[in-house]
Design a protein around this motif. Structure first.
Motif, PDB file in Angstrom:
ATOM      1  N   GLY A  29       1.485 -17.060  11.132  1.00 32.74           N
ATOM      2  CA  GLY A  29       2.033 -18.069  11.625  1.00 32.74           C
ATOM      3  C   GLY A  29       3.363 -17.949  11.270  1.00 32.74           C
ATOM      4  O   GLY A  29       4.105 -19.046  11.839  1.00 32.74           O
ATOM      5  N   GLU A  30       4.155 -17.069  10.740  1.00 32.47           N
ATOM      6  CA  GLU A  30       5.585 -17.127  10.422  1.00 32.47           C
ATOM      7  C   GLU A  30       6.229 -18.432   9.961  1.00 32.47           C
ATOM      8  O   GLU A  30       7.159 -18.823   9.985  1.00 32.47           O
ATOM      9  N   LEU A  31       5.411 -18.873   8.891  1.00 31.70           N
ATOM     10  CA  LEU A  31       5.927 -19.973   8.123  1.00 31.70           C
ATOM     11  C   LEU A  31       6.461 -19.588   6.798  1.00 31.70           C
ATOM     12  O   LEU A  31       7.103 -20.238   5.863  1.00 31.70           O
ATOM     13  N   THR A  32       5.985 -18.247   6.304  1.00 33.17           N
ATOM     14  CA  THR A  32       6.338 -17.748   4.974  1.00 33.17           C
ATOM     15  C   THR A  32       6.392 -16.152   5.283  1.00 33.17           C
ATOM     16  O   THR A  32       5.949 -15.553   6.244  1.00 33.17           O
ATOM     17  N   MET A  33       7.019 -15.496   4.133  1.00 33.62           N
ATOM     18  CA  MET A  33       6.942 -14.052   4.133  1.00 33.62           C
ATOM     19  C   MET A  33       6.563 -13.731   2.787  1.00 33.62           C
ATOM     20  O   MET A  33       7.259 -14.395   1.685  1.00 33.62           O
ATOM     21  N   LEU A  34       6.185 -12.572   2.421  1.00 36.54           N
ATOM     22  CA  LEU A  34       5.988 -12.000   1.227  1.00 36.54           C
ATOM     23  C   LEU A  34       7.293 -11.508   0.487  1.00 36.54           C
ATOM     24  O   LEU A  34       7.450 -11.745  -0.498  1.00 36.54           O
ATOM     25  N   GLY A  35       8.094 -10.818   1.394  1.00 40.43           N
ATOM     26  CA  GLY A  35       9.307 -10.444   0.705  1.00 40.43           C
ATOM     27  C   GLY A  35       9.204  -9.138  -0.192  1.00 40.43           C
ATOM     28  O   GLY A  35       7.802  -8.784  -0.312  1.00 40.43           O
ATOM     29  N   ASP A  36      10.010  -8.716  -0.816  1.00 37.89           N
ATOM     30  CA  ASP A  36       9.732  -7.571  -1.676  1.00 37.89           C
ATOM     31  C   ASP A  36       9.068  -7.927  -2.969  1.00 37.89           C
ATOM     32  O   ASP A  36       8.416  -7.171  -3.303  1.00 37.89           O
ATOM     33  N   THR A  37       9.022  -9.348  -3.337  1.00 38.50           N
ATOM     34  CA  THR A  37       8.504  -9.761  -4.448  1.00 38.50           C
ATOM     35  C   THR A  37       6.991  -9.518  -4.209  1.00 38.50           C
ATOM     36  O   THR A  37       6.235  -9.161  -4.989  1.00 38.50           O
ATOM     37  N   GLY A  38       6.530 -10.127  -3.266  1.00 42.84           N
ATOM     38  CA  GLY A  38       5.038 -10.351  -2.953  1.00 42.84           C
ATOM     39  C   GLY A  38       4.556  -8.781  -2.476  1.00 42.84           C
ATOM     40  O   GLY A  38       3.389  -8.307  -3.068  1.00 42.84           O
ATOM     41  N   ALA A  39       5.161  -8.093  -1.660  1.00 37.50           N
ATOM     42  CA  ALA A  39       4.732  -6.763  -1.164  1.00 37.50           C
ATOM     43  C   ALA A  39       4.387  -5.712  -2.403  1.00 37.50           C
ATOM     44  O   ALA A  39       3.510  -5.033  -2.516  1.00 37.50           O
ATOM     45  N   HIS A  40       5.408  -5.802  -3.115  1.00 37.91           N
ATOM     46  CA  HIS A  40       5.454  -4.841  -4.214  1.00 37.91           C
ATOM     47  C   HIS A  40       4.306  -5.178  -5.299  1.00 37.91           C
ATOM     48  O   HIS A  40       3.688  -4.544  -5.985  1.00 37.91           O
ATOM     49  N   ALA A  41       4.036  -6.769  -5.434  1.00 35.25           N
ATOM     50  CA  ALA A  41       3.200  -7.148  -6.260  1.00 35.25           C
ATOM     51  C   ALA A  41       2.028  -6.642  -6.071  1.00 35.25           C
ATOM     52  O   ALA A  41       0.833  -6.208  -6.709  1.00 35.25           O
ATOM     53  N   LEU A  42       1.511  -7.206  -4.733  1.00 37.82           N
ATOM     54  CA  LEU A  42       0.243  -6.602  -4.039  1.00 37.82           C
ATOM     55  C   LEU A  42      -0.151  -5.532  -3.873  1.00 37.82           C
ATOM     56  O   LEU A  42      -1.095  -4.606  -4.177  1.00 37.82           O
ATOM     57  N   GLY A  43       0.889  -4.366  -3.692  1.00 39.53           N
ATOM     58  CA  GLY A  43       0.686  -2.940  -3.688  1.00 39.53           C
ATOM     59  C   GLY A  43       0.712  -2.611  -5.292  1.00 39.53           C
ATOM     60  O   GLY A  43      -0.589  -1.582  -5.282  1.00 39.53           O
ATOM     61  N   ALA A  44       1.026  -3.002  -6.025  1.00 38.90           N
ATOM     62  CA  ALA A  44       0.774  -2.603  -7.409  1.00 38.90           C
ATOM     63  C   ALA A  44      -0.520  -3.182  -7.962  1.00 38.90           C
ATOM     64  O   ALA A  44      -1.087  -2.288  -8.662  1.00 38.90           O
ATOM     65  N   ALA A  45      -1.202  -4.275  -7.361  1.00 33.94           N
ATOM     66  CA  ALA A  45      -2.321  -4.483  -7.694  1.00 33.94           C
ATOM     67  C   ALA A  45      -3.416  -3.744  -6.995  1.00 33.94           C
ATOM     68  O   ALA A  45      -4.370  -3.190  -7.859  1.00 33.94           O
ATOM     69  N   VAL A  46      -3.039  -3.413  -5.848  1.00 31.45           N
ATOM     70  CA  VAL A  46      -4.039  -2.385  -5.212  1.00 31.45           C
ATOM     71  C   VAL A  46      -4.081  -0.878  -5.896  1.00 31.45           C
ATOM     72  O   VAL A  46      -5.100  -0.255  -6.121  1.00 31.45           O
ATOM     73  N   GLY A  47      -3.014  -0.624  -6.151  1.00 34.13           N
ATOM     74  CA  GLY A  47      -2.856   0.782  -6.684  1.00 34.13           C
ATOM     75  C   GLY A  47      -3.333   0.692  -8.218  1.00 34.13           C
ATOM     76  O   GLY A  47      -4.061   1.619  -8.369  1.00 34.13           O
ATOM     77  N   SER A  48      -3.381  -0.300  -8.833  1.00 36.48           N
ATOM     78  CA  SER A  48      -3.829  -0.202 -10.338  1.00 36.48           C
ATOM     79  C   SER A  48      -5.640  -0.231 -10.219  1.00 36.48           C
ATOM     80  O   SER A  48      -6.210   0.315 -10.857  1.00 36.48           O
ATOM     81  N   ALA A  49      -6.202  -1.025  -9.050  1.00 36.43           N
ATOM     82  CA  ALA A  49      -7.492  -1.041  -8.875  1.00 36.43           C
ATOM     83  C   ALA A  49      -7.731   0.495  -8.442  1.00 36.43           C
ATOM     84  O   ALA A  49      -9.041   1.021  -8.872  1.00 36.43           O
ATOM     85  N   ILE A  50      -7.213   1.306  -7.733  1.00 34.04           N
ATOM     86  CA  ILE A  50      -7.451   2.550  -7.395  1.00 34.04           C
ATOM     87  C   ILE A  50      -7.219   3.347  -8.610  1.00 34.04           C
ATOM     88  O   ILE A  50      -8.232   4.365  -8.853  1.00 34.04           O
ATOM     89  N   ALA A  51      -6.268   3.219  -9.402  1.00 32.42           N
ATOM     90  CA  ALA A  51      -6.073   4.101 -10.577  1.00 32.42           C
ATOM     91  C   ALA A  51      -7.178   3.897 -11.499  1.00 32.42           C
ATOM     92  O   ALA A  51      -7.451   4.805 -12.379  1.00 32.42           O
ATOM     93  N   ALA A  52      -7.674   2.632 -11.792  1.00 34.41           N
ATOM     94  CA  ALA A  52      -8.801   2.241 -12.861  1.00 34.41           C
ATOM     95  C   ALA A  52     -10.087   2.822 -12.406  1.00 34.41           C
ATOM     96  O   ALA A  52     -10.930   3.038 -13.332  1.00 34.41           O
ATOM     97  N   SER A  53     -10.349   2.959 -11.070  1.00 32.68           N
ATOM     98  CA  SER A  53     -11.473   3.321 -10.585  1.00 32.68           C
ATOM     99  C   SER A  53     -11.888   4.799 -10.204  1.00 32.68           C
ATOM    100  O   SER A  53     -12.880   5.123  -9.718  1.00 32.68           O
TER     101      SER A  53
END
Length: 261
Positions: free
Chosen positions: A211-235
């Protein structure tokens, strides 16, 4: 990208010392905690933005004013939900968010690894170099905790850092990063609950992002990516880690080439 490696793959609970525990919150519980924590954090942050409120304001691609507060909100949601299953994943998420926030504040016009490493060689520490070194080091540390064998530790670190970079790479229009996170993490639900953490956090703010009310920025994009990557790395075992690492390196090279055009 998160499919299993067959019968010879890691046992339930992850292949390493700190792999996701089978007695955690479960898939639905992890998703719900991440979703709720992200929404709660977003509401609190909007009421009382930390520091200078103007530091959280940006203009999006169509010239519309938006807030960057979704970034720390999804980072908090991902880290909180993953903490009981894999503390190493929360470490990677927190480090990625901090480095991303630094770039949100101090970033400049330079794009691509080559530009930032060239500046570093000349004695200038750019925000991109901080991200590259900081997220890289944190990813290797998390990978070392999630896996047992030296080669697997390195591959896991590459996967975590590479996924953080990939999600940030596509975060150029509303909703793209969030939708990518949901798509990348969903197959990981077949392997355990950790993938539900970034999914819940991304889903919590996806509507506001689209809805273009907010954006993730580098803060959110990198954090979410690290979370997904951690799930892949752990399993995943070594074949899965190697396949993911190769794909992510290829994506990073493509991104580097696009940045230099």
């Amino acid at each position: 990208m998160t499919r299993g490696v067959g019968p010879a793959g890691p046992r339930p609970g992850g292949p390493g010392r700190s792999g996701p525990r089978t007695g955690g919150l479960g898939r639905v519980g992890t998703f719900a905690v991440a979703f709720g924590a992200a929404r709660l954090a977003y509401g609190q942050l909007r009421r009382r933005p930390p520091g200078d409120p103007s530091g959280w304001e940006r203009t999006n691609h169509v010239g519309r004013p938006v807030t960057l507060l979704a970034g720390p909100a999804v980072a908090f949601g991902s880290a909180a939900a993953g903490l009981t299953a894999a503390p190493a994943a929360s470490l990677a998420v927190a480090a990625a968010a901090l480095c991303g926030r630094y770039d949100d504040l101090r970033g400049d016009h330079r794009r691509g690894f080559r530009a930032h490493l060239g500046a570093l060689r000349d004695g200038e520490v750019t925000s991109g170099a901080v991200k590259l070194l900081g997220i890289g080091a944190a990813s290797l540390a998390a990978g070392a905790l999630l896996q047992e064998k030296p080669v697997d530790k390195v591959l896991a670190g590459v996967v975590i850092a590479g996924t953080a970079h990939l999600v940030n790479l596509v975060d150029v229009r509303p909703g793209r990063a969030g939708l990518l996170v949901l798509g990348l993490a969903a197959p990981g639900l077949l392997r355990g609950s950790l993938a539900a953490a970034p999914m819940g956090a991304a889903a919590a703010l996806l509507g506001d992002d689209l809805g273009e009310l907010t954006m993730l920025g580098d803060t959110g994009a990198h954090a979410l990516g690290a979370a997904v990557g951690s799930a892949i790395a752990a399993s995943n075992g070594r074949p899965g880690l190697a396949a993911h690492a190769a794909g992510l390196v290829a994506a990073a090279l493509w991104g580097e080439r696009a940045a230099s055009v």
